[in-house]
Design a protein around this motif. Structure first.
Motif, short mmCIF file in Angstrom:
data_model
loop_
_atom_site.label_atom_id
_atom_site.label_comp_id
_atom_site.label_asym_id
_atom_site.label_seq_id
_atom_site.Cartn_x
_atom_site.Cartn_y
_atom_site.Cartn_z
N ASP A 157 0.83 -1.21 0.00
CA ASP A 157 0.00 0.00 0.00
C ASP A 157 0.87 1.26 0.00
O ASP A 157 0.56 2.23 -0.71
CB ASP A 157 -0.91 0.01 1.23
CG ASP A 157 -1.94 -1.11 1.20
OD1 ASP A 157 -2.29 -1.57 0.09
OD2 ASP A 157 -2.37 -1.55 2.29
N TYR A 158 1.93 1.24 0.82
CA TYR A 158 2.81 2.41 0.87
C TYR A 158 3.44 2.68 -0.50
O TYR A 158 3.51 3.82 -0.94
CB TYR A 158 3.93 2.18 1.90
CG TYR A 158 3.47 1.97 3.32
CD1 TYR A 158 2.25 2.48 3.77
CD2 TYR A 158 4.25 1.25 4.22
CE1 TYR A 158 1.84 2.27 5.07
CE2 TYR A 158 3.84 1.06 5.53
CZ TYR A 158 2.63 1.57 5.95
OH TYR A 158 2.22 1.38 7.25
N VAL A 159 3.89 1.62 -1.16
CA VAL A 159 4.57 1.78 -2.45
C VAL A 159 3.60 2.26 -3.52
O VAL A 159 3.91 3.17 -4.30
CB VAL A 159 5.23 0.46 -2.88
CG1 VAL A 159 5.80 0.58 -4.30
CG2 VAL A 159 6.33 0.07 -1.91
N ILE A 160 2.40 1.66 -3.57
CA ILE A 160 1.42 2.07 -4.59
C ILE A 160 1.02 3.52 -4.41
O ILE A 160 0.91 4.28 -5.39
CB ILE A 160 0.17 1.14 -4.54
CG1 ILE A 160 0.55 -0.28 -4.95
CG2 ILE A 160 -0.92 1.69 -5.45
CD1 ILE A 160 1.11 -0.39 -6.35
N ASP A 161 0.81 3.93 -3.18
CA ASP A 161 0.46 5.33 -2.92
C ASP A 161 1.60 6.26 -3.38
O ASP A 161 1.36 7.31 -3.97
CB ASP A 161 0.19 5.55 -1.43
CG ASP A 161 -1.10 4.89 -0.98
OD1 ASP A 161 -1.94 4.58 -1.85
OD2 ASP A 161 -1.27 4.68 0.25
N GLY A 162 2.82 5.84 -3.08
CA GLY A 162 3.97 6.65 -3.49
C GLY A 162 4.12 6.74 -4.99
O GLY A 162 4.35 7.82 -5.54
N VAL A 163 3.98 5.62 -5.67
CA VAL A 163 4.11 5.60 -7.14
C VAL A 163 3.04 6.46 -7.78
O VAL A 163 3.30 7.20 -8.74
CB VAL A 163 4.05 4.15 -7.67
CG1 VAL A 163 3.90 4.14 -9.18
CG2 VAL A 163 5.29 3.38 -7.26
N THR A 164 1.83 6.38 -7.26
CA THR A 164 0.73 7.18 -7.82
C THR A 164 1.02 8.67 -7.72
O THR A 164 0.79 9.43 -8.66
CB THR A 164 -0.59 6.86 -7.09
OG1 THR A 164 -0.87 5.47 -7.23
CG2 THR A 164 -1.73 7.68 -7.67
N SER A 165 1.56 9.08 -6.60
CA SER A 165 1.84 10.51 -6.40
C SER A 165 3.07 10.97 -7.18
O SER A 165 3.18 12.14 -7.53
CB SER A 165 2.03 10.81 -4.91
OG SER A 165 3.17 10.13 -4.41
N LEU A 166 3.99 10.04 -7.48
CA LEU A 166 5.24 10.42 -8.15
C LEU A 166 5.18 10.29 -9.66
O LEU A 166 6.10 10.74 -10.35
CB LEU A 166 6.39 9.58 -7.62
CG LEU A 166 6.67 9.63 -6.12
CD1 LEU A 166 7.94 8.86 -5.79
CD2 LEU A 166 6.79 11.07 -5.65
N ALA A 167 4.16 9.68 -10.19
CA ALA A 167 4.09 9.45 -11.64
C ALA A 167 4.23 10.74 -12.46
O ALA A 167 4.97 10.76 -13.45
CB ALA A 167 2.80 8.72 -11.99
N PRO A 168 3.55 11.84 -12.10
CA PRO A 168 3.73 13.06 -12.89
C PRO A 168 5.17 13.58 -12.89
O PRO A 168 5.66 14.05 -13.93
CB PRO A 168 2.79 14.06 -12.20
CG PRO A 168 1.77 13.22 -11.52
CD PRO A 168 2.52 12.01 -11.06
N THR A 169 5.85 13.48 -11.75
CA THR A 169 7.24 13.93 -11.68
C THR A 169 8.12 13.08 -12.58
O THR A 169 8.98 13.59 -13.30
CB THR A 169 7.75 13.87 -10.23
OG1 THR A 169 6.96 14.74 -9.42
CG2 THR A 169 9.20 14.29 -10.15
N ALA A 170 7.93 11.77 -12.54
CA ALA A 170 8.72 10.88 -13.38
C ALA A 170 8.49 11.17 -14.86
O ALA A 170 9.42 11.18 -15.67
CB ALA A 170 8.38 9.42 -13.07
N ALA A 171 7.23 11.42 -15.24
CA ALA A 171 6.92 11.71 -16.63
C ALA A 171 7.59 13.01 -17.07
O ALA A 171 8.14 13.11 -18.18
CB ALA A 171 5.40 11.81 -16.82
#
Length: 477
Positions: free
Chosen positions: A47-61
């Motif tokens: 859960d921690y990782v999925i929440d983090g990935v969701t929030s970081l996706a725009p920055t990575a893009a």
């Protein structure tokens, strides 16, 4: 207990990174995962990782497509006239050469990659410094400071890391900081002028005839051109080893004899196959429009660079094989940066989800004098100068800044103010022994790292303090 574990996790991460026992990506994933299990919350790791990935996706893009965009602009020759103009402007005047070094490094830093910046800058300027017997540590110091200021661009790394760690928008951090960073860049130019005057006083202004005196060939030749791997940069050693066939690139004594001609001292290979001279004005207009849209916040930064990269590739390289070749040339940088961002989702997710960061912030708040609490942004700015030098950006932004932000929030200081203040130390950070790009810089310039460090630390720290002072003066920090 969580306070001790939180600091232990950060310390373990920092030690492993600084000792190079683990890569940043591996450490960002494995260390927090281990500590998450240790505190008894391993079942919630997903859960921690999925929440983090969701929030970081725009920055990575944003990072991915910004690197592709500016890499393509270098490939097609958008910056070539600027490089040639700087080299012609410099001529044989040490003052102009030092100032030109700062300007060139700042411009090339737009692609967000320090290694590329240093390779192009040194390739273009080294023959001039060597022929005029100028101090090479001046060149490395000025280039590092200029790149350090420009490294705060949203796609350069620190801003993205701060946005990632604190879960805020990169544009909300960067755009208000532009005036303070502009003052920082002005400080670098003023310093370049002062150092240039010192070199001019030591050497005098040489005439073109004196510069053209034949000297023995260098044992190592450095050529830079676009179109190959690592953003099209090619390095060749020896007089008989050319990195770009048919090129009149920089680095050889034959080229150095023509500093005032259009075809001499080319910092970039003028014959590389990726050049698109007929599309120059299209690319220039596209870049200006893109940067304007970013500053004016017409669209989110990730969307702007996604569209910009797609347009740049489609117009400049309409054939699919050519587009694949350009993407392949920049894939390593894209993978390294975007991989780091997604790996950071584990670190920040565990730190936040387990409550470690809250406990550490509480402990920090309790130990900060009451009078300093409302000034946590200033404290963050001051701390960023030594901390980003003695530790990696990953360690500082993912390990320290979230704690400072929580402490600041407890005293009414906004997260964005902390994020902006955390960028202050970047002019010094780019000369840190933990930054791989600095070894490219000193290696190509044939400068001892210790000499570079002794020269640059005081000036870079001063530049950082200027940025901090400007941020406070403008009410940004």
């Amino acid at each position: 207990m969580l306070t001790i574990l939180g600091f232990t996790m950060i310390a373990t991460f920092l030690v492993l990174i600084m000792l190079k026992k683990m890569s940043p990506i591996a450490a960002l994933v494995l260390i927090p995962a281990l500590f998450c299990v240790f505190v008894g919350k391993g079942a919630k790791l997903g859960d921690y990782v999925i929440d983090g990935v969701t929030s970081l996706a725009p920055t990575a893009a944003m990072l991915m497509f910004a690197i592709v965009y500016f890499g393509v602009m270098i490939d097609v020759g958008l910056f070539d006239p600027i490089v040639r103009g700087i080299l012609k402007f410099c001529k044989a005047d040490p003052l102009r050469i030092v100032v030109g070094t700062a300007v060139l490094a700042a411009i090339v830093s737009l692609d967000g990659d320090g290694s590329t910046t240093f390779m192009i800058t040194v390739s273009a300027m080294y023959p001039l410094y060597k022929r005029l017997k100028m101090s090479l540590v001046v060149m490395t110091g000025v280039a590092a400071m200029a790149n350090g200021v420009m490294n705060t661009l949203p796609w350069g790394g620190p801003t993205a890391r701060a946005a990632t760690a604190l879960k805020v928008s990169a544009s909300d951090i960067f755009v208000p900081m532009i005036p303070a960073l502009a003052v920082g860049m002005l400080a670098v130019l003023v310093l370049s002028y002062v150092l240039g005057r010192r070199e001019r006083k030591r050497l005098g202004v040489l005439t073109l005839d004196e510069v053209l005196v034949e000297e023995p060939a260098e044992s190592e030749t450095v050529l830079v051109g676009a179109g190959g791997d690592k953003k099209g940069l090619a390095v060749g050693k020896g007089d008989n080893k050319q990195a770009a066939s048919g090129s009149s690139g920089s680095g050889t004594d034959a080229d150095a004899e023509l500093p005032d001609e259009d075809d001499g001292f080319q910092g970039l290979d003028p014959n590389r196959p990726t050049l698109r001279p007929k599309l120059y004005w299209f690319n220039a207009l596209l870049t200006v429009t893109l940067l304007t849209a970013m500053i004016m916040e017409w669209l989110p930064i990730p969307v702007l660079f996604l569209v910009g990269a797609a347009l740049a590739l489609t117009v400049n390289f309409p054939h699919m094989p050519d587009q694949k070749a350009r993407l392949g040339a920049h894939a390593e940088n894209v993978l390294n940066v975007s991989g780091m961002v997604f790996a950071a989702a584990v670190f920040t997710g565990v730190l936040q989800g387990t409550g470690m960061v809250d406990h550490m912030a509480t402990w920090l708040v309790d130990n900060i004098p009451d009078g300093m609490g409302p000034h946590m942004a200033f404290v963050t700015g001051v701390l960023s100068i030594p901390l980003t030098y003695f530790m990696s950006n990953d360690g500082f932004y993912f390990g320290i800044v979230p704690v400072l932000a929580e402490a600041g929030n407890a005293h009414g200081v906004s997260t964005l103010e902390i994020a902006r203040a955390s960028l202050v130390g970047q002019p010094l950070h780019m000369s840190s022994p933990l930054v791989p790009a600095v070894y490219v810089l000193v290696g190509m310039a044939k400068v001892e790292f210790g000499d570079h460090t002794r020269f640059v630390v005081k000036w870079a720290a001063l530049t950082s303090l200027v940025v901090l002072g400007a941020g406070i003066l403008f009410g940004i920090i």
